[in-house]
Design a protein around this motif. Structure first.
Motif, PDB file in Angstrom:
ATOM      1  N   LYS A   3      43.132  51.431   6.865  1.00  0.00           N
ATOM      2  CA  LYS A   3      42.417  50.932   8.035  1.00  0.00           C
ATOM      3  C   LYS A   3      43.262  51.179   9.288  1.00  0.00           C
ATOM      4  N   THR A   4      42.642  51.100  10.426  1.00  0.00           N
ATOM      5  CA  THR A   4      43.318  51.311  11.698  1.00  0.00           C
ATOM      6  C   THR A   4      44.526  50.381  11.810  1.00  0.00           C
ATOM      7  N   GLY A   5      45.655  50.958  12.231  1.00  0.00           N
ATOM      8  CA  GLY A   5      46.884  50.188  12.380  1.00  0.00           C
ATOM      9  C   GLY A   5      47.829  50.289  11.202  1.00  0.00           C
ATOM     10  N   THR A  24      50.787  56.285  12.272  1.00  0.00           N
ATOM     11  CA  THR A  24      49.956  55.095  12.288  1.00  0.00           C
ATOM     12  C   THR A  24      48.497  55.523  12.341  1.00  0.00           C
ATOM     13  N   VAL A  25      47.688  54.938  11.488  1.00  0.00           N
ATOM     14  CA  VAL A  25      46.266  55.277  11.451  1.00  0.00           C
ATOM     15  C   VAL A  25      45.611  54.830  12.758  1.00  0.00           C
ATOM     16  N   ILE A  26      44.910  55.775  13.405  1.00  0.00           N
ATOM     17  CA  ILE A  26      44.204  55.444  14.650  1.00  0.00           C
ATOM     18  C   ILE A  26      42.685  55.499  14.473  1.00  0.00           C
ATOM     19  N   ASP A  27      42.216  56.094  13.355  1.00  0.00           N
ATOM     20  CA  ASP A  27      40.778  56.152  13.105  1.00  0.00           C
ATOM     21  C   ASP A  27      40.524  56.432  11.628  1.00  0.00           C
ATOM     22  N   VAL A  28      39.496  55.820  11.100  1.00  0.00           N
ATOM     23  CA  VAL A  28      39.035  56.079   9.730  1.00  0.00           C
ATOM     24  C   VAL A  28      37.548  56.386   9.829  1.00  0.00           C
ATOM     25  N   SER A  39      42.653  59.785  10.733  1.00  0.00           N
ATOM     26  CA  SER A  39      43.380  60.299  11.895  1.00  0.00           C
ATOM     27  C   SER A  39      44.607  59.426  12.081  1.00  0.00           C
ATOM     28  N   ALA A  40      45.777  60.067  12.206  1.00  0.00           N
ATOM     29  CA  ALA A  40      47.019  59.307  12.359  1.00  0.00           C
ATOM     30  C   ALA A  40      47.854  59.910  13.477  1.00  0.00           C
TER      31      ALA A  40
END
Length: 59
Positions: A3-5, A24-28, A39-40
C-alpha cells in the motif's frame, strides 16, 4: 498486498543497478490487463513502476 507509504526494495532488473534499491510506494494500481502495478520513489527522487513481482517488502 502493498500500500502507499510502504517501504520496498526495487529489483535490479528494473533499476539496472547492482543491487536491490530502497524505495517508498507512491501508488498501487489494479490494472485489469496486467494485474497490480506498483509505483515507488527512491530517496534521490527516481520513480520506478512495474508489476508487483519486481518489488519486495523492506521490513
Amino acid at each position: 498486498m502493498m500500500k502507499t507509504g510502504d517501504n520496498v526494495l526495487i529489483s535490479p532488473e528494473l533499476t539496472h543497478k547492482d543491487d536491490w534499491t530502497l524505495g517508498t510506494v507512491i501508488d498501487v494500481e489494479d490494472n485489469s490487463f496486467v494485474g497490480t502495478v506498483i509505483s515507488a520513489k527512491t530517496p534521490n527522487g527516481e520513480i520506478f513502476f512495474e508489476k508487483e513481482y519486481m518489488f519486495k517488502s523492506a521490513i
